[in-house]
Write a protein that holds these residues in place. Sequence first.
Motif, PDB file in Angstrom:
ATOM      1  N   ARG A  43      18.798  37.072  16.716  1.00 38.59           N
ATOM      2  CA  ARG A  43      19.488  36.531  15.548  1.00 38.59           C
ATOM      3  C   ARG A  43      20.150  37.655  14.757  1.00 38.59           C
ATOM      4  O   ARG A  43      19.644  38.779  14.723  1.00 38.59           O
ATOM      5  N   PRO A  44      21.277  37.376  14.095  1.00 40.30           N
ATOM      6  CA  PRO A  44      22.000  38.434  13.368  1.00 40.30           C
ATOM      7  C   PRO A  44      21.137  39.190  12.366  1.00 40.30           C
ATOM      8  O   PRO A  44      21.235  40.412  12.258  1.00 40.30           O
ATOM      9  N   GLU A  45      20.287  38.488  11.627  1.00 38.84           N
ATOM     10  CA  GLU A  45      19.449  39.160  10.625  1.00 38.84           C
ATOM     11  C   GLU A  45      18.281  39.914  11.245  1.00 38.84           C
ATOM     12  O   GLU A  45      17.567  40.631  10.535  1.00 38.84           O
ATOM     13  N   HIS A  46      18.084  39.765  12.569  1.00 36.69           N
ATOM     14  CA  HIS A  46      17.013  40.468  13.262  1.00 36.69           C
ATOM     15  C   HIS A  46      17.527  41.646  14.100  1.00 36.69           C
ATOM     16  O   HIS A  46      16.748  42.263  14.827  1.00 36.69           O
ATOM     17  N   ARG A  47      18.810  41.959  13.965  1.00 36.58           N
ATOM     18  CA  ARG A  47      19.386  43.073  14.723  1.00 36.58           C
ATOM     19  C   ARG A  47      19.020  44.386  14.025  1.00 36.58           C
ATOM     20  O   ARG A  47      19.867  45.088  13.468  1.00 36.58           O
ATOM     21  N   VAL A  48      17.757  44.721  14.097  1.00 37.46           N
ATOM     22  CA  VAL A  48      17.228  45.817  13.283  1.00 37.46           C
ATOM     23  C   VAL A  48      17.849  47.157  13.655  1.00 37.46           C
ATOM     24  O   VAL A  48      18.124  47.988  12.771  1.00 37.46           O
ATOM     25  N   ASP A  49      18.078  47.411  14.942  1.00 40.00           N
ATOM     26  CA  ASP A  49      18.665  48.693  15.341  1.00 40.00           C
ATOM     27  C   ASP A  49      20.070  48.852  14.768  1.00 40.00           C
ATOM     28  O   ASP A  49      20.412  49.891  14.194  1.00 40.00           O
ATOM     29  N   TYR A  50      20.895  47.827  14.924  1.00 42.28           N
ATOM     30  CA  TYR A  50      22.267  47.908  14.412  1.00 42.28           C
ATOM     31  C   TYR A  50      22.275  47.980  12.892  1.00 42.28           C
ATOM     32  O   TYR A  50      22.981  48.811  12.303  1.00 42.28           O
ATOM     33  N   LEU A  51      21.514  47.118  12.232  1.00 38.92           N
ATOM     34  CA  LEU A  51      21.518  47.076  10.777  1.00 38.92           C
ATOM     35  C   LEU A  51      21.024  48.386  10.174  1.00 38.92           C
ATOM     36  O   LEU A  51      21.595  48.901   9.210  1.00 38.92           O
ATOM     37  N   THR A  52      19.956  48.940  10.748  1.00 36.08           N
ATOM     38  CA  THR A  52      19.402  50.193  10.235  1.00 36.08           C
ATOM     39  C   THR A  52      20.357  51.351  10.461  1.00 36.08           C
ATOM     40  O   THR A  52      20.632  52.137   9.548  1.00 36.08           O
ATOM     41  N   HIS A  53      20.869  51.466  11.699  1.00 42.65           N
ATOM     42  CA  HIS A  53      21.747  52.581  12.033  1.00 42.65           C
ATOM     43  C   HIS A  53      23.046  52.499  11.244  1.00 42.65           C
ATOM     44  O   HIS A  53      23.535  53.516  10.726  1.00 42.65           O
ATOM     45  N   ASN A  54      23.607  51.305  11.106  1.00 46.24           N
ATOM     46  CA  ASN A  54      24.870  51.151  10.397  1.00 46.24           C
ATOM     47  C   ASN A  54      24.712  51.483   8.917  1.00 46.24           C
ATOM     48  O   ASN A  54      25.582  52.135   8.317  1.00 46.24           O
ATOM     49  N   ALA A  55      23.586  51.069   8.321  1.00 49.69           N
ATOM     50  CA  ALA A  55      23.342  51.376   6.911  1.00 49.69           C
ATOM     51  C   ALA A  55      23.197  52.874   6.688  1.00 49.69           C
ATOM     52  O   ALA A  55      23.741  53.436   5.730  1.00 49.69           O
ATOM     53  N   LEU A  56      22.462  53.532   7.578  1.00 49.52           N
ATOM     54  CA  LEU A  56      22.289  54.977   7.454  1.00 49.52           C
ATOM     55  C   LEU A  56      23.612  55.709   7.640  1.00 49.52           C
ATOM     56  O   LEU A  56      23.924  56.648   6.898  1.00 49.52           O
TER      57      LEU A  56
END
Length: 470
Positions: A43-56
């Motif tokens: 699920r989009p809100e569970h894409r932890v690798d992408y969300l974390t890396h993109n935020a950093l």
Amino acid sequence: MNNKIYRALAVSNMFGMPAKAKEFLASDDSGLNSKPNPTSNVRPEHRVDYLTHNALATFLSGPGLGPFVSRFKNNIMRRLNDQDIGSDWIEMSDLYSFLKVQIFTASVEAMCGPYILSLNPTFCEDFWKFDAGLPSLAKGYPQWLIPATYQARNKCLAHVKKWHLFLRESNCVERSGDHGSYDPKFGADIMRYRQKMYSAMEAIDADAMASEDLGMLWGANANSAHTAFWLIYETLRSPSVTQGVRDAIHVAQTHESIASSRFDFDFAIFCSSPLVQSLYAETLRLRSSFLVLRGLHRKELFLDNWLIPRGSAVGVSTYDAHHNEKYWNTGSEDHPHPLHDFWAERFLVYPDDHRSGPLKPGHIPQPKRTHTSNGPRSSLSLPHTAVSGSEKAPHFSVDGLSGIWIPYGGGQNKCPGRHFAKQEILITLASLLSCFEIELIGPAPKVDWRSYGTGVLAPRGSVRFRIRHR
């Protein structure tokens, strides 16, 4: 290829991620691109690798970087000026112990605000005890074998959880801001963003959030403190190099600070000094020992005469790449500079000397990544040094070093914090030398080889020094 194998190792062994959260993180096969892998059902809100890396990446290389760096710069300069050090020489027991306290407190306050430290007065002390034992955690040593390290990690996790609870009770998690915003309780807006992001993931509870933030704090401080120590130590070891750095600081000093007698400097001008850039690059070449881990999840890999099956893990040692005599310049017979020694000018290219520069003479360079400057020239008493003020002054270069100078890894998974790390390290160098005169005394430090594979090698043994205010 991706680095999920490293993430699994880090969050579990090193930062104490709970088993349920670890399984959840491992199930994310959506990748780091904005568009998920076509075979992924995450699920989009569970894409932890992408969300974390993109935020950093956004925070540490985008619009949030400038304000973050400014806060760190102000914090470290304030802390150094507040030290109880006068115009008379005093002796101190260990340079690394002195530096790591200043760097950690300045960086954590810039990232998280002052409350995380005021709520947890022993956080700094516990963090560095944790860092000292982290290589053993990375190897999976059990608690009964290294109880003090587990205790230090548990204390650090408790400190982070206490801060998180304070934030929730203060009702400031739901507030919003832009990438450069800063709140005294929350710190940089990325910390609030991470809280919101993890709150939408059912498997990430309070313990898992603390593990994630401890990992971020470790990434922002440990390797930078190791690097800053080695850079400052090697600078102070040579009077001519020290003077060259002071020359660069002088050129970078702002007109306002000269008029007010309150020191300040333009970091971009300071960093443009070829000597300063060479010192930084050589420090990372000599002391970086990271194992760049990648997993083959989609297909097998043919590499020279080797077949690496799908599902395998591949590791590349930055230390081996940085000490490969086939490619690196090691000086001449008259002036040898072996790769196990620090050479301040290894990354400097002199227009009239074909033997200069980081590559071994005769090696064909790859596409250029050259940085030039009209910055200060120091009269270094080293071979191949041009006369100060001449048109034969050197420039800094990393031409042809793709694949052999990789202190921050490479590819899509390259360390997103590398831009801040460089500024954090060089700001510490400039701030320290602008505030104090320092003389090293006693034996040289050894390398703590226990930290091999986890980042920049830590020093081992105390480095006594004399210090006084300038």
